[in-house]
Design a protein around this motif. Structure first.
Motif, PDB file in Angstrom:
ATOM      1  N   VAL A  29      28.467 -17.076 -29.453  1.00 55.14           N
ATOM      2  CA  VAL A  29      29.057 -17.990 -30.438  1.00 55.14           C
ATOM      3  C   VAL A  29      28.459 -17.642 -31.802  1.00 55.14           C
ATOM      4  N   ASP A  30      29.283 -17.152 -32.683  1.00 55.50           N
ATOM      5  CA  ASP A  30      28.792 -16.783 -34.030  1.00 55.50           C
ATOM      6  C   ASP A  30      29.996 -16.768 -34.981  1.00 55.50           C
ATOM      7  N   ASP A  31      29.772 -17.219 -36.215  1.00 54.74           N
ATOM      8  CA  ASP A  31      30.892 -17.259 -37.162  1.00 54.74           C
ATOM      9  C   ASP A  31      31.101 -15.896 -37.816  1.00 54.74           C
TER      10      ASP A  31
ATOM     11  N   SER B  75      33.752 -14.362 -26.590  1.00 53.44           N
ATOM     12  CA  SER B  75      33.282 -14.632 -27.950  1.00 53.44           C
ATOM     13  C   SER B  75      33.930 -15.895 -28.483  1.00 53.44           C
ATOM     14  N   ALA B  76      33.187 -16.640 -29.315  1.00 52.86           N
ATOM     15  CA  ALA B  76      33.744 -17.810 -30.004  1.00 52.86           C
ATOM     16  C   ALA B  76      33.273 -17.756 -31.439  1.00 52.86           C
ATOM     17  N   SER B  77      34.195 -17.986 -32.383  1.00 53.41           N
ATOM     18  CA  SER B  77      33.833 -17.834 -33.794  1.00 53.41           C
ATOM     19  C   SER B  77      33.365 -19.147 -34.415  1.00 53.41           C
ATOM     20  N   SER B  78      33.320 -20.245 -33.622  1.00 58.30           N
ATOM     21  CA  SER B  78      32.795 -21.515 -34.167  1.00 58.30           C
ATOM     22  C   SER B  78      32.116 -22.292 -33.037  1.00 58.30           C
ATOM     23  N   GLY B  79      31.311 -23.289 -33.438  1.00 57.97           N
ATOM     24  CA  GLY B  79      30.596 -24.124 -32.467  1.00 57.97           C
ATOM     25  C   GLY B  79      31.565 -24.839 -31.546  1.00 57.97           C
TER      26      GLY B  79
ATOM     27  N   LYS C 154      34.693 -24.087 -30.681  1.00 57.63           N
ATOM     28  CA  LYS C 154      35.342 -23.186 -29.716  1.00 57.63           C
ATOM     29  C   LYS C 154      34.343 -22.790 -28.617  1.00 57.63           C
ATOM     30  N   GLY C 155      33.109 -22.541 -29.057  1.00 58.35           N
ATOM     31  CA  GLY C 155      32.070 -22.157 -28.094  1.00 58.35           C
ATOM     32  C   GLY C 155      31.881 -23.236 -27.032  1.00 58.35           C
TER      33      GLY C 155
ATOM     34  N   LEU D  98      23.755 -18.153 -29.092  1.00 57.52           N
ATOM     35  CA  LEU D  98      24.283 -19.167 -30.000  1.00 57.52           C
ATOM     36  C   LEU D  98      23.689 -19.019 -31.401  1.00 57.52           C
TER      37      LEU D  98
END
Ligand SMILES: Nc1ncnc2c1ncn2[C@@H]1O[C@H](COP(=O)(O)OP(=O)(O)OP(=O)(O)O)[C@@H](O)[C@H]1O
Ligand SMILES: [Mg+2]
Length: 488
Positions: free
Chosen positions: A17-19, A39-43, A45-46, A61
């Motif tokens: 999880v990282d923007d 992968s998730a580009s925001s908290g 979504k993560g 995270l």
């Protein structure tokens, strides 16, 4: 998307999880050789991916993200029972002590600073995934042990709400698993838990220490309101999720029932022994009478006839007087023998009561042993029933026999104490003594018979002895007459 091969499906799943798209791409390329990566580009979504199936084995995270930051995501993950056990590694550019402390206080397992070193990240991911797999396997084993244990397991949180239990608990309490998990220990063990709370017993159980056995028996309440007795051990576990109370419980119904049956059969055996003893004594009494009255009278008549013979024929038959005298001596011996047999079978003195009978025993003992023997009586010597007198007499008789056979004593004391409620009798010697524990293992019948006789009378018998310290046999017999009487 390229479909995963069979072996890749079994690879551990890592959620990143990282923007920053660059970081996401970098980590993806670093891990994809050995891990499945999401992968998730925001908290937000993560969090959604973490809560969906399949659950990730590890989460990397980022701390600083717009909207929901990494700390908030971590707190929410740890609050949810579905995600709280997933290990979280924080990725951050902030390499200061406070941030590190905060990460661990939120439940993270590790902390990696940016810029990310490839080998360090890989090593940490690998180590934490392996540790988590080991933890899960241990937890699985622990769960199986609890689930299939032949005892009832109840694990409750600080507020005594049940958080884990097993098949035995369902079976004995009559609740389904989900129902049990919604209950409090108070619902299942109301009296005992209330008692332990007032006594402060629960609070005194040391976390991680040996369990505390609860005495007396617990009253365990089933779903239908009925209850069963239980024996339980309480212990406390200090876990990541707080203090837990563990109750290991055994349904004691069978044990109680077995003990009841055992005591019932012991009681019956004792009654049988009492009946036997009475029958034997009556038989002895009968034989003693027959021997004494029948045989004794015939012998006496024979002796009288022999005495008359010299007057009738003495002058006519030479040598008759000498022969008659010899025969008279033989008949006298026979009469004495008959009396002895009758007395040993049942001393006449017993008809006069316990004390005269024991005086007679003492005199006999003195006749055959060079030992001082005193008899002392205290209290009113009201006549006691024949059964009691006879059984006490037999106990004293067996004690004196043992003393003359084994004790090598120089002094013997017999004390009889009559109180309004009971008779206490003790027979002490200053002889060689013995180890009662060792003798009980040998299962000899003299001492065993004494104890059984005392128990038959509703009384008790103590054997006090030590090698070199003499022996005392102490009997207490209550005076309430609830026994079968000897037939006259
Ligand atoms: N007064 C005593 N002094 C020393 N030893 C004793 C005394 N009374 C009992 N013992 C010891 O205890 C043992 C057990 O006694 P118990 O009367 O039960 O059996 P026993 O006399 O050996 O056999 P049984 O009475 O059945 O003929 C004896 O063998 C003896 O070693
Ligand atoms: Mg004996």
């Amino acid at each position: 998307m390229i479909p995963l091969s069979q072996s890749q499906v079994e690879w551990p799943l890592v959620l990143v999880v990282d923007d920053s798209p660059d970081i996401l791409a970098l980590i993806h390329s670093l891990l994809r050789e050995r891990y499945r990566v999401k992968s998730a580009s925001s908290g937000k979504k993560g969090l959604l991916i973490a809560q969906s199936e399949p659950a990730p084995n590890l989460i990397l995270l980022d701390v600083m993200m717009p909207g929901m930051d990494g700390h908030e995501v971590c707190s929410l993950l740890k609050e949810n029972p579905r995600t709280r056990d997933i290990p979280v590694i924080f990725l951050t550019a902030k390499a200061d002590i406070e941030n590190e402390e905060k990460a661990f206080s939120l439940g993270a397992v590790d902390y990696v600073t940016k810029p990310i070193g490839a080998s360090v990240l890989l090593a940490r991911v690998k180590a934490h995934i392996a540790a988590d797999a080991q933890r899960r396997s241990l937890e699985g084993m622990f769960r199986d042990v609890i689930e299939y244990a032949p005892v009832i397991f109840l694990i409750a949180d600080e507020d005594l709400n049940i958080v884990q239990t097993n098949a035995q608990a369902e079976q004995h309490f009559g609740y389904g698993r989900e129902e049990l998990l919604g209950l409090n220990l108070m619902d299942l063990l109301p009296q005992s838990v209330r008692f332990m709370r007032t006594e402060g017993t629960l609070a005194r159980v040391q976390p991680g220490g040996a369990g505390v056995e609860f005495n007396p028996e617990l009253v365990c309440v089933r779903k239908d309101g009925s209850s069963f007795p239980g024996s339980a051990t309480f212990s406390r576990l200090d876990t990541l999720h707080g203090l837990l109370h563990t109750v290991v419980l055994v349904n004691a119904t069978d044990k109680k029932e077995t003990l009841r049956k055992l005591s019932e059969s012991q009681e019956s055996l004792r009654e049988l022994a009492a009946i036997n003893e009475t029958a034997r004594e009556n038989e002895r009494k009968h034989i003693a009478r027959e021997v004494h009255d029948e045989l004794g009278q015939v012998m006496t008549a024979l002796r009288m006839s022999l005495s008359l013979m010299p007057m009738q024929f003495g002058t006519r038959i030479p040598g008759l007087i000498d022969s008659v005298d010899a025969m008279k001596a033989l008949v006298d011996r026979a009469i004495k023998g008959v009396r002895n047999i009758a007395t040993v079978l049942r001393p006449e003195a017993l008809n006069m009561g316990l004390v005269p009978a024991i005086e007679w025993l003492r005199d006999e003992f003195l006749r055959h042993n060079e030992v001082r023997c005193v008899l002392e009586c205290k209290g009113s010597t009201d006549p006691i029933d024949e059964m009691r007198a006879m059984l006490i007499y037999r106990i004293v008789q067996e004690s004196l026999t043992n003393i003359s056979r084994y004790a090598k004593a120089s002094e013997v004391k017999i004390l009889i104490h009559f109180t309004p409620k009971e008779i206490d009798v003790s027979i002490s010697d200053d002889g060689c003594g013995f180890d009662p524990g060792e003798v009980m293992i040998r299962k000899t019948f003299g001492l065993l018979g004494m104890r059984e006789r005392a128990l038959t009378l509703g009384g008790d018998l103590m054997i006090l002895s030590r090698p070199g310290r003499g022996t005392t046999i102490a009997v207490k017999v209550p005076l309430h007459p609830q026994l079968q009487e000897c037939a006259p």
